[in-house]
Design a protein around this motif. Sequence first.
Motif, PDB file in Angstrom:
ATOM      1  N   PRO A 210     -20.647 111.982   5.866  1.00 55.89           N
ATOM      2  CA  PRO A 210     -22.036 112.449   5.977  1.00 55.89           C
ATOM      3  C   PRO A 210     -23.011 111.283   6.038  1.00 55.89           C
ATOM      4  CG  PRO A 210     -21.219 112.750   3.743  1.00 55.89           C
ATOM      5  CD  PRO A 210     -20.044 112.369   4.576  1.00 55.89           C
ATOM      6  N   ILE A 211     -24.031 111.434   6.879  1.00 56.21           N
ATOM      7  CA  ILE A 211     -25.005 110.371   7.095  1.00 56.21           C
ATOM      8  C   ILE A 211     -26.315 110.709   6.398  1.00 56.21           C
ATOM      9  CG2 ILE A 211     -26.312 109.081   8.820  1.00 56.21           C
ATOM     10  CD1 ILE A 211     -23.312 108.535   8.832  1.00 56.21           C
ATOM     11  N   VAL A 212     -26.832 109.759   5.655  1.00 57.84           N
ATOM     12  CA  VAL A 212     -28.175 109.849   5.091  1.00 57.84           C
ATOM     13  C   VAL A 212     -29.066 108.940   5.940  1.00 57.84           C
ATOM     14  CG1 VAL A 212     -29.641 109.450   3.089  1.00 57.84           C
ATOM     15  CG2 VAL A 212     -27.289 110.260   2.775  1.00 57.84           C
ATOM     16  N   PRO A 213     -30.112 109.469   6.557  1.00 57.98           N
ATOM     17  CA  PRO A 213     -30.963 108.650   7.442  1.00 57.98           C
ATOM     18  C   PRO A 213     -31.513 107.419   6.719  1.00 57.98           C
ATOM     19  CG  PRO A 213     -31.483 110.975   7.697  1.00 57.98           C
ATOM     20  CD  PRO A 213     -30.555 110.874   6.515  1.00 57.98           C
ATOM     21  N   ARG A 214     -31.475 106.286   7.407  1.00 59.22           N
ATOM     22  CA  ARG A 214     -31.960 105.017   6.866  1.00 59.22           C
ATOM     23  C   ARG A 214     -32.908 104.360   7.866  1.00 59.22           C
ATOM     24  NH1 ARG A 214     -30.302 105.854   1.722  1.00 59.22           N
ATOM     25  NH2 ARG A 214     -28.067 106.318   1.655  1.00 59.22           N
ATOM     26  N   PRO A 215     -33.824 103.522   7.387  1.00 56.14           N
ATOM     27  CA  PRO A 215     -34.679 102.770   8.310  1.00 56.14           C
ATOM     28  C   PRO A 215     -33.867 101.872   9.239  1.00 56.14           C
ATOM     29  CG  PRO A 215     -35.575 102.686   6.085  1.00 56.14           C
ATOM     30  CD  PRO A 215     -34.211 103.291   5.978  1.00 56.14           C
ATOM     31  N   LEU A 216     -32.752 101.304   8.726  1.00 57.64           N
ATOM     32  CA  LEU A 216     -31.881 100.456   9.527  1.00 57.64           C
ATOM     33  C   LEU A 216     -30.696 101.262  10.046  1.00 57.64           C
ATOM     34  CD1 LEU A 216     -31.719  97.166   7.403  1.00 57.64           C
ATOM     35  CD2 LEU A 216     -33.090  97.600   9.444  1.00 57.64           C
ATOM     36  N   LYS A 217     -30.553 101.326  11.351  1.00 62.92           N
ATOM     37  CA  LYS A 217     -29.442 102.066  11.936  1.00 62.92           C
ATOM     38  C   LYS A 217     -28.108 101.388  11.658  1.00 62.92           C
ATOM     39  CE  LYS A 217     -32.071 105.226  13.325  1.00 62.92           C
ATOM     40  NZ  LYS A 217     -32.010 106.540  12.640  1.00 62.92           N
ATOM     41  N   LEU A 218     -28.119 100.071  11.511  1.00 63.89           N
ATOM     42  CA  LEU A 218     -26.885  99.374  11.179  1.00 63.89           C
ATOM     43  C   LEU A 218     -26.418  99.725   9.771  1.00 63.89           C
ATOM     44  CD1 LEU A 218     -24.926  97.460  12.529  1.00 63.89           C
ATOM     45  CD2 LEU A 218     -26.174  95.541  11.540  1.00 63.89           C
ATOM     46  N   GLN A 219     -27.365 100.003   8.871  1.00 63.41           N
ATOM     47  CA  GLN A 219     -26.991 100.452   7.525  1.00 63.41           C
ATOM     48  C   GLN A 219     -26.343 101.829   7.591  1.00 63.41           C
ATOM     49  OE1 GLN A 219     -27.673  98.768   4.116  1.00 63.41           O
ATOM     50  NE2 GLN A 219     -25.856 100.066   4.144  1.00 63.41           N
ATOM     51  N   GLU A 220     -26.871 102.711   8.439  1.00 60.45           N
ATOM     52  CA  GLU A 220     -26.258 104.031   8.616  1.00 60.45           C
ATOM     53  C   GLU A 220     -24.818 103.898   9.091  1.00 60.45           C
ATOM     54  OE1 GLU A 220     -28.367 106.799  11.019  1.00 60.45           O
ATOM     55  OE2 GLU A 220     -30.254 106.583   9.945  1.00 60.45           O
ATOM     56  N   LEU A 221     -24.594 102.986  10.031  1.00 63.88           N
ATOM     57  CA  LEU A 221     -23.243 102.785  10.556  1.00 63.88           C
ATOM     58  C   LEU A 221     -22.317 102.249   9.465  1.00 63.88           C
ATOM     59  CD1 LEU A 221     -21.430 102.868  13.056  1.00 63.88           C
ATOM     60  CD2 LEU A 221     -22.144 100.527  13.551  1.00 63.88           C
ATOM     61  N   ALA A 222     -22.785 101.280   8.715  1.00 67.04           N
ATOM     62  CA  ALA A 222     -21.983 100.745   7.615  1.00 67.04           C
ATOM     63  C   ALA A 222     -21.722 101.821   6.562  1.00 67.04           C
ATOM     64  CB  ALA A 222     -22.690  99.543   6.983  1.00 67.04           C
ATOM     65  N   ASP A 223     -22.739 102.643   6.283  1.00 66.83           N
ATOM     66  CA  ASP A 223     -22.591 103.712   5.287  1.00 66.83           C
ATOM     67  C   ASP A 223     -21.473 104.677   5.670  1.00 66.83           C
ATOM     68  OD1 ASP A 223     -24.627 102.620   3.832  1.00 66.83           O
ATOM     69  OD2 ASP A 223     -26.102 104.181   4.292  1.00 66.83           O
ATOM     70  N   ALA A 224     -21.409 105.019   6.961  1.00 64.60           N
ATOM     71  CA  ALA A 224     -20.354 105.934   7.411  1.00 64.60           C
ATOM     72  C   ALA A 224     -18.981 105.347   7.118  1.00 64.60           C
ATOM     73  CB  ALA A 224     -20.510 106.222   8.902  1.00 64.60           C
ATOM     74  N   GLY A 225     -18.825 104.063   7.369  1.00 64.67           N
ATOM     75  CA  GLY A 225     -17.550 103.414   7.080  1.00 64.67           C
ATOM     76  C   GLY A 225     -17.240 103.375   5.598  1.00 64.67           C
ATOM     77  N   PHE A 226     -18.250 103.091   4.784  1.00 64.48           N
ATOM     78  CA  PHE A 226     -18.032 103.026   3.336  1.00 64.48           C
ATOM     79  C   PHE A 226     -17.701 104.407   2.758  1.00 64.48           C
ATOM     80  CE2 PHE A 226     -20.313  98.864   3.265  1.00 64.48           C
ATOM     81  CZ  PHE A 226     -19.337  98.153   2.573  1.00 64.48           C
ATOM     82  N   VAL A 227     -18.386 105.442   3.245  1.00 65.53           N
ATOM     83  CA  VAL A 227     -18.084 106.790   2.765  1.00 65.53           C
ATOM     84  C   VAL A 227     -16.659 107.178   3.162  1.00 65.53           C
ATOM     85  CG1 VAL A 227     -18.635 109.240   3.041  1.00 65.53           C
ATOM     86  CG2 VAL A 227     -20.470 107.585   2.696  1.00 65.53           C
ATOM     87  N   PHE A 228     -16.302 106.892   4.412  1.00 65.12           N
ATOM     88  CA  PHE A 228     -14.943 107.191   4.870  1.00 65.12           C
ATOM     89  C   PHE A 228     -13.922 106.433   4.020  1.00 65.12           C
ATOM     90  CE2 PHE A 228     -11.218 106.773   7.593  1.00 65.12           C
ATOM     91  CZ  PHE A 228     -11.088 108.050   8.102  1.00 65.12           C
ATOM     92  N   GLY A 229     -14.184 105.146   3.765  1.00 66.65           N
ATOM     93  CA  GLY A 229     -13.267 104.362   2.957  1.00 66.65           C
ATOM     94  C   GLY A 229     -13.143 104.888   1.540  1.00 66.65           C
ATOM     95  N   HIS A 230     -14.276 105.273   0.940  1.00 64.70           N
ATOM     96  CA  HIS A 230     -14.242 105.819  -0.419  1.00 64.70           C
ATOM     97  C   HIS A 230     -13.446 107.106  -0.459  1.00 64.70           C
ATOM     98  CE1 HIS A 230     -15.545 107.076  -4.386  1.00 64.70           C
ATOM     99  NE2 HIS A 230     -15.966 108.213  -3.867  1.00 64.70           N
ATOM    100  N   ARG A 231     -13.671 107.984   0.498  1.00 67.85           N
ATOM    101  CA  ARG A 231     -12.929 109.243   0.514  1.00 67.85           C
ATOM    102  C   ARG A 231     -11.447 109.013   0.769  1.00 67.85           C
ATOM    103  NH1 ARG A 231     -15.046 114.250   3.617  1.00 67.85           N
ATOM    104  NH2 ARG A 231     -13.257 114.983   2.440  1.00 67.85           N
ATOM    105  N   LEU A 232     -11.136 108.036   1.615  1.00 66.83           N
ATOM    106  CA  LEU A 232      -9.740 107.756   1.917  1.00 66.83           C
ATOM    107  C   LEU A 232      -8.983 107.289   0.678  1.00 66.83           C
ATOM    108  CD1 LEU A 232      -7.547 107.634   4.043  1.00 66.83           C
ATOM    109  CD2 LEU A 232      -8.378 105.358   4.714  1.00 66.83           C
ATOM    110  N   MET A 233      -9.657 106.693  -0.262  1.00 67.17           N
ATOM    111  CA  MET A 233      -9.021 106.252  -1.499  1.00 67.17           C
ATOM    112  C   MET A 233      -8.604 107.427  -2.382  1.00 67.17           C
ATOM    113  SD  MET A 233     -11.652 103.120  -2.392  1.00 67.17           S
ATOM    114  CE  MET A 233     -10.979 102.765  -4.015  1.00 67.17           C
TER     115      MET A 233
END
Length: 225
Positions: free
Chosen positions: A71-94
Amino acid sequence: MAQQERAVRTRELILKAAGAVFAERGYDGATISDVYTRAGLTKGAFYFHFSSKEDLAEAILEVQVDAGTYPIVPRPLKLQELADAGFVFGHRLMHDRMLQGSVSLSLERGAHHLDRRRPFLAWIEHNLRGLTEASEHGELYQCVDLEATAELLVGAFSGIQMLSHVLTDRRDLTERLSVLLTQLLPTIAVPGVLARLDLTAERGERVLAEAEALAAAQGTAADCE
């Protein structure tokens, strides 16, 4: 309605059990009876929802493609949104056995008759959209090859998650992801953006909690209307 809800719950039970079984035994080692037994269901209940092991495996692969997985939470920086998606996926994968089973299937050579390309291509497309938005907002160097970077991110994440899986049973996955992004993003992000990014290992857990809180608040607001 009650019957429909039961059907949805039963399908979810099957998918959760299948994810765990595929994660433990792989596609070739898993059997349909393994899945419905672990789910506490009958053979008939299984075949009501899935026609074969291959049909079930394709559904498990779809878990990675589902946007609800990251899930994406809107951020002022689009690169932060992209990184967030990866971090959420990684956290869930654990922690998520169904997602672990999905990733295992996508990397398993023995499951060659499955469409294992789909989750990889979906992630590449997701990354390309995020990188394109970041570029349009002036967050990236103009020389960045967006398509090549989108593929690089997918390949790099696949590699570190496999290394984490083998060495620590994925316990350090988000730490490895933090290192990966900290090393890679300086090659594409302009300094002013890079300095504002949060690339800490705990980022995924925090973003997921924030996304769930926002979803709950929106659901409460909708109920009050």
